[in-house]
Scaffold this motif. Sequence first.
Motif, PDB file in Angstrom:
ATOM      1  N   LYS A   1       0.841  -1.204   0.000  1.00 21.67           N
ATOM      2  CA  LYS A   1       0.000   0.000   0.000  1.00 21.67           C
ATOM      3  C   LYS A   1       0.874   1.252   0.000  1.00 21.67           C
ATOM      4  O   LYS A   1       0.646   2.179  -0.783  1.00 21.67           O
ATOM      5  CB  LYS A   1      -0.919  -0.026   1.223  1.00 21.67           C
ATOM      6  N   GLU A   2       1.882   1.273   0.834  1.00 22.36           N
ATOM      7  CA  GLU A   2       2.794   2.421   0.895  1.00 22.36           C
ATOM      8  C   GLU A   2       3.601   2.559  -0.398  1.00 22.36           C
ATOM      9  O   GLU A   2       3.729   3.648  -0.949  1.00 22.36           O
ATOM     10  CB  GLU A   2       3.749   2.278   2.085  1.00 22.36           C
ATOM     11  N   TYR A   3       4.138   1.442  -0.871  1.00 28.54           N
ATOM     12  CA  TYR A   3       5.004   1.452  -2.056  1.00 28.54           C
ATOM     13  C   TYR A   3       4.229   1.888  -3.308  1.00 28.54           C
ATOM     14  O   TYR A   3       4.640   2.801  -4.018  1.00 28.54           O
ATOM     15  CB  TYR A   3       5.616   0.061  -2.258  1.00 28.54           C
ATOM     16  N   PHE A   4       3.125   1.206  -3.583  1.00 32.90           N
ATOM     17  CA  PHE A   4       2.380   1.512  -4.801  1.00 32.90           C
ATOM     18  C   PHE A   4       1.656   2.849  -4.702  1.00 32.90           C
ATOM     19  O   PHE A   4       1.487   3.536  -5.709  1.00 32.90           O
ATOM     20  CB  PHE A   4       1.416   0.376  -5.161  1.00 32.90           C
ATOM     21  N   GLY A   5       1.226   3.219  -3.508  1.00 34.93           N
ATOM     22  CA  GLY A   5       0.623   4.542  -3.338  1.00 34.93           C
ATOM     23  C   GLY A   5       1.606   5.636  -3.721  1.00 34.93           C
ATOM     24  O   GLY A   5       1.266   6.578  -4.444  1.00 34.93           O
ATOM     25  N   ASP A   6       2.842   5.484  -3.270  1.00 35.07           N
ATOM     26  CA  ASP A   6       3.884   6.456  -3.605  1.00 35.07           C
ATOM     27  C   ASP A   6       4.201   6.422  -5.098  1.00 35.07           C
ATOM     28  O   ASP A   6       4.305   7.457  -5.753  1.00 35.07           O
ATOM     29  CB  ASP A   6       5.145   6.163  -2.781  1.00 35.07           C
ATOM     30  N   PHE A   7       4.321   5.222  -5.642  1.00 35.27           N
ATOM     31  CA  PHE A   7       4.644   5.049  -7.062  1.00 35.27           C
ATOM     32  C   PHE A   7       3.584   5.706  -7.950  1.00 35.27           C
ATOM     33  O   PHE A   7       3.901   6.481  -8.854  1.00 35.27           O
ATOM     34  CB  PHE A   7       4.757   3.545  -7.373  1.00 35.27           C
ATOM     35  N   ILE A   8       2.328   5.424  -7.667  1.00 35.33           N
ATOM     36  CA  ILE A   8       1.230   5.973  -8.472  1.00 35.33           C
ATOM     37  C   ILE A   8       1.138   7.490  -8.313  1.00 35.33           C
ATOM     38  O   ILE A   8       0.968   8.213  -9.289  1.00 35.33           O
ATOM     39  CB  ILE A   8      -0.101   5.281  -8.108  1.00 35.33           C
ATOM     40  N   ALA A   9       1.282   7.963  -7.084  1.00 37.36           N
ATOM     41  CA  ALA A   9       1.218   9.407  -6.838  1.00 37.36           C
ATOM     42  C   ALA A   9       2.316  10.139  -7.609  1.00 37.36           C
ATOM     43  O   ALA A   9       2.067  11.193  -8.212  1.00 37.36           O
ATOM     44  CB  ALA A   9       1.332   9.695  -5.350  1.00 37.36           C
ATOM     45  N   ARG A  10       3.525   9.598  -7.613  1.00 33.11           N
ATOM     46  CA  ARG A  10       4.620  10.238  -8.333  1.00 33.11           C
ATOM     47  C   ARG A  10       4.369  10.251  -9.837  1.00 33.11           C
ATOM     48  O   ARG A  10       4.655  11.233 -10.516  1.00 33.11           O
ATOM     49  CB  ARG A  10       5.960   9.571  -8.016  1.00 33.11           C
ATOM     50  N   LYS A  11       3.822   9.159 -10.377  1.00 35.36           N
ATOM     51  CA  LYS A  11       3.511   9.107 -11.812  1.00 35.36           C
ATOM     52  C   LYS A  11       2.465  10.157 -12.177  1.00 35.36           C
ATOM     53  O   LYS A  11       2.588  10.845 -13.182  1.00 35.36           O
ATOM     54  CB  LYS A  11       3.012   7.716 -12.216  1.00 35.36           C
ATOM     55  N   ILE A  12       1.434  10.273 -11.359  1.00 36.87           N
ATOM     56  CA  ILE A  12       0.384  11.263 -11.617  1.00 36.87           C
ATOM     57  C   ILE A  12       0.956  12.670 -11.521  1.00 36.87           C
ATOM     58  O   ILE A  12       0.693  13.523 -12.365  1.00 36.87           O
ATOM     59  CB  ILE A  12      -0.803  11.057 -10.646  1.00 36.87           C
ATOM     60  N   TYR A  13       1.762  12.919 -10.499  1.00 38.34           N
ATOM     61  CA  TYR A  13       2.370  14.236 -10.322  1.00 38.34           C
ATOM     62  C   TYR A  13       3.317  14.563 -11.485  1.00 38.34           C
ATOM     63  O   TYR A  13       3.235  15.646 -12.074  1.00 38.34           O
ATOM     64  CB  TYR A  13       3.126  14.286  -8.990  1.00 38.34           C
ATOM     65  N   ASP A  14       4.198  13.616 -11.810  1.00 39.19           N
ATOM     66  CA  ASP A  14       5.180  13.852 -12.879  1.00 39.19           C
ATOM     67  C   ASP A  14       4.522  14.094 -14.231  1.00 39.19           C
ATOM     68  O   ASP A  14       5.046  14.826 -15.062  1.00 39.19           O
ATOM     69  CB  ASP A  14       6.155  12.678 -12.991  1.00 39.19           C
ATOM     70  N   SER A  15       3.380  13.468 -14.454  1.00 38.77           N
ATOM     71  CA  SER A  15       2.673  13.598 -15.729  1.00 38.77           C
ATOM     72  C   SER A  15       1.677  14.745 -15.731  1.00 38.77           C
ATOM     73  O   SER A  15       0.977  14.966 -16.712  1.00 38.77           O
ATOM     74  CB  SER A  15       1.931  12.298 -16.052  1.00 38.77           C
ATOM     75  N   ASN A  16       1.579  15.462 -14.617  1.00 38.35           N
ATOM     76  CA  ASN A  16       0.672  16.595 -14.473  1.00 38.35           C
ATOM     77  C   ASN A  16      -0.776  16.207 -14.792  1.00 38.35           C
ATOM     78  O   ASN A  16      -1.486  16.914 -15.504  1.00 38.35           O
ATOM     79  CB  ASN A  16       1.125  17.766 -15.351  1.00 38.35           C
ATOM     80  N   CYS A  17      -1.190  15.047 -14.261  1.00 37.55           N
ATOM     81  CA  CYS A  17      -2.554  14.547 -14.483  1.00 37.55           C
ATOM     82  C   CYS A  17      -3.481  15.051 -13.386  1.00 37.55           C
ATOM     83  O   CYS A  17      -3.049  15.320 -12.269  1.00 37.55           O
ATOM     84  CB  CYS A  17      -2.572  13.019 -14.466  1.00 37.55           C
ATOM     85  N   SER A  18      -4.750  15.117 -13.711  1.00 44.51           N
ATOM     86  CA  SER A  18      -5.743  15.512 -12.712  1.00 44.51           C
ATOM     87  C   SER A  18      -6.008  14.336 -11.771  1.00 44.51           C
ATOM     88  O   SER A  18      -5.690  13.183 -12.082  1.00 44.51           O
ATOM     89  CB  SER A  18      -7.049  15.923 -13.383  1.00 44.51           C
ATOM     90  N   GLU A  19      -6.620  14.637 -10.642  1.00 45.56           N
ATOM     91  CA  GLU A  19      -6.940  13.590  -9.676  1.00 45.56           C
ATOM     92  C   GLU A  19      -8.037  12.663 -10.196  1.00 45.56           C
ATOM     93  O   GLU A  19      -8.210  11.558  -9.691  1.00 45.56           O
ATOM     94  CB  GLU A  19      -7.325  14.206  -8.345  1.00 45.56           C
ATOM     95  N   GLU A  20      -8.757  13.102 -11.224  1.00 43.89           N
ATOM     96  CA  GLU A  20      -9.789  12.253 -11.832  1.00 43.89           C
ATOM     97  C   GLU A  20      -9.207  10.957 -12.368  1.00 43.89           C
ATOM     98  O   GLU A  20      -9.909   9.948 -12.473  1.00 43.89           O
ATOM     99  CB  GLU A  20     -10.481  12.994 -12.976  1.00 43.89           C
ATOM    100  N   ILE A  21      -7.934  10.994 -12.683  1.00 48.00           N
ATOM    101  CA  ILE A  21      -7.301   9.799 -13.238  1.00 48.00           C
ATOM    102  C   ILE A  21      -7.365   8.643 -12.240  1.00 48.00           C
ATOM    103  O   ILE A  21      -7.421   7.479 -12.635  1.00 48.00           O
ATOM    104  CB  ILE A  21      -5.853  10.090 -13.670  1.00 48.00           C
ATOM    105  N   LEU A  22      -7.381   8.961 -10.947  1.00 54.00           N
ATOM    106  CA  LEU A  22      -7.486   7.913  -9.934  1.00 54.00           C
ATOM    107  C   LEU A  22      -8.822   7.189 -10.029  1.00 54.00           C
ATOM    108  O   LEU A  22      -8.887   5.968  -9.860  1.00 54.00           O
ATOM    109  CB  LEU A  22      -7.308   8.498  -8.530  1.00 54.00           C
ATOM    110  N   LEU A  23      -9.887   7.927 -10.305  1.00 49.80           N
ATOM    111  CA  LEU A  23     -11.207   7.315 -10.460  1.00 49.80           C
ATOM    112  C   LEU A  23     -11.239   6.391 -11.670  1.00 49.80           C
ATOM    113  O   LEU A  23     -11.784   5.282 -11.613  1.00 49.80           O
ATOM    114  CB  LEU A  23     -12.288   8.388 -10.580  1.00 49.80           C
ATOM    115  N   VAL A  24     -10.645   6.830 -12.760  1.00 52.24           N
ATOM    116  CA  VAL A  24     -10.581   6.014 -13.969  1.00 52.24           C
ATOM    117  C   VAL A  24      -9.754   4.753 -13.700  1.00 52.24           C
ATOM    118  O   VAL A  24     -10.156   3.640 -14.069  1.00 52.24           O
ATOM    119  CB  VAL A  24     -10.001   6.811 -15.151  1.00 52.24           C
ATOM    120  N   ALA A  25      -8.636   4.928 -13.036  1.00 45.89           N
ATOM    121  CA  ALA A  25      -7.772   3.782 -12.724  1.00 45.89           C
ATOM    122  C   ALA A  25      -8.489   2.785 -11.824  1.00 45.89           C
ATOM    123  O   ALA A  25      -8.376   1.566 -12.017  1.00 45.89           O
ATOM    124  CB  ALA A  25      -6.480   4.260 -12.069  1.00 45.89           C
TER     125      ALA A  25
END
Length: 108
Positions: free
Chosen positions: A65-89
């Motif tokens: 949970k900690e590892y993948f949460g960090d991994f996904i958050a960094r990908k979203i941040y680095d790609s300048n994606c909206s938080e809506e992407i989490l709902l789609v994912a």
Amino acid sequence: MKESFGSFIKKLRVENNLTLTQLAAKLDLDSANLSKIENGKRDFDEKRLVLLSDTFKIEIDELKKEYFGDFIARKIYDSNCSEEILLVAEEKVKYLRSINTKQINLDL
């Protein structure tokens, strides 16, 4: 968790009174690489999660949970994606799980 996975590892290490060298040895790393991981300059290798779990007696699911949460958050941040992407994912994960469940049932 509001800290990076590397900071999370460092916190665990300090709380358990381990030096960089001691923890690095347990994780089959050298201390320079562990230092880079703790400082966010290098990524932690997912394959070492089991070693981390064993070392600190933490459930592997908690570490994932900690590892993948960090991994996904960094990908979203680095790609300048909206938080809506989490709902789609989340919907895509549900879909993939449903396909997998159907396949398992067909195999039985």
